[in-house]
Design a protein around this motif. Structure first.
Motif, mmCIF file in Angstrom:
data_model
loop_
_atom_site.group_PDB
_atom_site.id
_atom_site.type_symbol
_atom_site.label_atom_id
_atom_site.label_comp_id
_atom_site.label_asym_id
_atom_site.label_seq_id
_atom_site.Cartn_x
_atom_site.Cartn_y
_atom_site.Cartn_z
ATOM 1 N N ILE A 70 0.873 -1.179 0.000
ATOM 2 C CA ILE A 70 0.000 0.000 0.000
ATOM 3 C C ILE A 70 0.908 1.227 0.000
ATOM 4 C CG2 ILE A 70 -1.798 1.269 1.220
ATOM 5 C CD1 ILE A 70 -2.630 -1.420 2.496
ATOM 6 N N ASP A 71 0.886 1.981 -1.070
ATOM 7 C CA ASP A 71 1.782 3.130 -1.212
ATOM 8 C C ASP A 71 1.378 4.319 -0.349
ATOM 9 O OD1 ASP A 71 3.423 1.819 -3.069
ATOM 10 O OD2 ASP A 71 2.127 2.419 -4.740
ATOM 11 N N ASP A 72 0.095 4.559 -0.235
ATOM 12 C CA ASP A 72 -0.400 5.732 0.466
ATOM 13 C C ASP A 72 -0.411 5.488 1.980
ATOM 14 O OD1 ASP A 72 -3.029 7.215 1.640
ATOM 15 O OD2 ASP A 72 -2.105 8.413 0.043
ATOM 16 N N PHE A 73 0.305 6.322 2.728
ATOM 17 C CA PHE A 73 0.416 6.151 4.177
ATOM 18 C C PHE A 73 -0.945 6.274 4.863
ATOM 19 C CE2 PHE A 73 1.340 7.448 8.540
ATOM 20 C CZ PHE A 73 2.291 6.501 8.900
ATOM 21 N N GLY A 74 -1.791 7.193 4.386
ATOM 22 C CA GLY A 74 -3.124 7.368 4.980
ATOM 23 C C GLY A 74 -3.981 6.126 4.795
ATOM 24 N N GLU A 75 -3.930 5.536 3.601
ATOM 25 C CA GLU A 75 -4.667 4.297 3.336
ATOM 26 C C GLU A 75 -4.165 3.182 4.255
ATOM 27 O OE1 GLU A 75 -7.201 3.508 0.992
ATOM 28 O OE2 GLU A 75 -7.309 5.687 0.902
ATOM 29 N N ALA A 76 -2.856 3.050 4.357
ATOM 30 C CA ALA A 76 -2.266 2.007 5.204
ATOM 31 C C ALA A 76 -2.639 2.224 6.664
ATOM 32 C CB ALA A 76 -0.752 1.981 5.031
ATOM 33 N N THR A 77 -2.749 3.472 7.082
ATOM 34 C CA THR A 77 -3.143 3.791 8.461
ATOM 35 C C THR A 77 -4.561 3.305 8.732
ATOM 36 O OG1 THR A 77 -1.680 5.707 8.505
ATOM 37 C CG2 THR A 77 -3.464 5.659 10.130
ATOM 38 N N ARG A 78 -5.465 3.498 7.780
ATOM 39 C CA ARG A 78 -6.848 3.047 7.957
ATOM 40 C C ARG A 78 -6.933 1.516 8.001
ATOM 41 N NH1 ARG A 78 -7.378 8.008 5.688
ATOM 42 N NH2 ARG A 78 -7.094 7.552 3.497
ATOM 43 N N VAL A 79 -6.176 0.852 7.148
ATOM 44 C CA VAL A 79 -6.157 -0.615 7.150
ATOM 45 C C VAL A 79 -5.554 -1.119 8.467
ATOM 46 C CG1 VAL A 79 -5.184 -2.658 6.034
ATOM 47 C CG2 VAL A 79 -6.119 -0.804 4.638
ATOM 48 N N ALA A 80 -4.470 -0.502 8.898
ATOM 49 C CA ALA A 80 -3.823 -0.894 10.154
ATOM 50 C C ALA A 80 -4.781 -0.736 11.330
ATOM 51 C CB ALA A 80 -2.562 -0.066 10.378
#
Length: 96
Positions: A70-80
């Motif tokens: 997942i390249d986008d940090f914000g997207e990865a934060t939501r998944v995390a």
């Protein structure tokens, strides 16, 4: 020739989860097993990428980014955050 290390058969619980954000959709299969010290196996159904993951490890957004590309940090934060809330916490243990 190879040496078989183990062969186990187990009935497991699997949870399938679909989620979306403003820019992406994610579909995961979460396999709850007694193998791997009870750590769930999380599989991205879109890419086939997988990792053993517990809620404590989901605190690392960078680990989520690496595991599922997942390249986008914000997207990865939501998944995390989702995994932090849904996966069990595991005691620290030496695995191998």
């Amino acid at each position: 020739m190879f040496e078989e290390l183990y062969e186990e058969m187990e009935n497991v619980n699997v949870q399938f989860v679909g989620m979306s954000t403003e820019t992406a959709r994610y579909d995961f299969g979460i396999v709850f097993t007694n193998m791997f010290f009870g750590k769930p196996l999380v599989v991205c159904m879109q890419t086939g990428r997988s990792t053993l993951l517990c809620s404590d490890e989901a605190n690392s957004v960078e680990a989520i980014q690496r595991a599922f590309h997942i390249d986008d940090f914000g997207e990865a934060t939501r998944v995390a955050k989702y995994f932090q809330e849904r996966l069990p916490s595991m005691p620290l243990a030496t695995q191998y």
